[in-house]
Design a protein around this motif. Structure first.
Motif, short mmCIF file in Angstrom:
data_model
loop_
_atom_site.label_atom_id
_atom_site.label_comp_id
_atom_site.label_asym_id
_atom_site.label_seq_id
_atom_site.Cartn_x
_atom_site.Cartn_y
_atom_site.Cartn_z
N ARG A 90 0.82 -1.21 0.00
CA ARG A 90 0.00 0.00 0.00
C ARG A 90 0.86 1.26 0.00
O ARG A 90 1.97 1.28 0.52
CB ARG A 90 -0.90 0.02 1.24
N ALA A 91 0.29 2.31 -0.60
CA ALA A 91 0.90 3.64 -0.58
C ALA A 91 -0.22 4.65 -0.79
O ALA A 91 -1.33 4.30 -1.19
CB ALA A 91 1.95 3.78 -1.67
N GLU A 92 0.08 5.91 -0.49
CA GLU A 92 -0.87 6.99 -0.74
C GLU A 92 -0.18 8.10 -1.50
O GLU A 92 1.02 8.33 -1.35
CB GLU A 92 -1.41 7.55 0.58
N TYR A 93 -0.98 8.75 -2.35
CA TYR A 93 -0.45 9.89 -3.12
C TYR A 93 -1.59 10.87 -3.33
O TYR A 93 -2.56 10.57 -4.04
CB TYR A 93 0.12 9.42 -4.46
N TYR A 94 -1.49 12.05 -2.70
CA TYR A 94 -2.53 13.09 -2.80
C TYR A 94 -3.94 12.50 -2.67
O TYR A 94 -4.76 12.61 -3.57
CB TYR A 94 -2.41 13.87 -4.12
#
Length: 196
Positions: A90-94
């Motif tokens: 998992r990752a987040e971007y804006y």
């Protein structure tokens, strides 16, 4: 044995992978002639090699060799976590939630709960999955690499594919080894501008 070269262009910048010889397998990643990653070996290139772009430290070049093919992207590496219970990266971007996992011999890339890309053949040496390109030609990408008995995954935002060509050194220039009919114009400019 003479060194092997793979070269490509990104926004008028030269990206070159140098494999010093098949005997020691030492590898260098160069950006406009400057070494941005050094010390890897060709035997580990299926996992990839990453180097930060000078003067743009938020962007990196990530390159992988898969047989005779060299895969390259330029993008912003994202902090990636792994959830053991769901076996999901998992990752987040804006405010976008990115997820990636391998299931039933398929690589899967999910953005905000929707399937963005899928590729069959979990036994391949690498897989690069991406979202649809935005208006600037940039994508979000999930890059899977083998690591022991399972794959690892790294996410990139604002990423672009870079076409890499096997080359030979002639004087101080790199000349692509193979030409395809539809590549002649690109390669002419490529050959004239690629110095090492």
């Amino acid at each position: 044995m003479e060194a092997e070269y793979y070269a490509g262009k990104w926004n008028d910048h030269d990206i070159v992978l140098v494999i010093n010889s098949m005997t020691d397998g030492k590898v260098q990643l160069r950006f406009d002639g400057e070494v941005i990653s050094d010390g890897g070996t060709i035997f580990h290139m299926d996992r990839g090699m990453t180097g930060k772009i000078p003067d743009e430290p938020e962007l990196s070049v990530h390159i992988k060799c898969n047989g005779d093919e060299c895969l390259c992207i330029v993008g912003m590496p994202l902090e990636t976590s792994y959830d053991k219970s769901s076996k999901t990266y998992r990752a987040e971007y804006y405010n976008h939630k990115l997820e990636a996992y391998t299931k039933k011999l398929n690589y899967n890339f999910i953005i905000d709960g929707e399937e963005a890309d899928k590729k069959g053949g979990a036994l391949t040496t690498c897989a690069i999955l991406g979202s649809q390109a935005d208006e600037n030609g940039k994508r979000m990408m999930a890059v899977f690499s083998p690591s022991g008995l399972k794959d690892t995954c790294q996410f990139f935002a604002e990423a672009e594919n870079v076409r890499m060509y096997p080359c030979r050194r002639q004087g101080g220039e790199l000349i692509p080894i193979t030409l395809r009919d539809n590549d002649d114009g690109f390669l002419l400019g490529f050959m004239l501008g690629m110095n090492i």
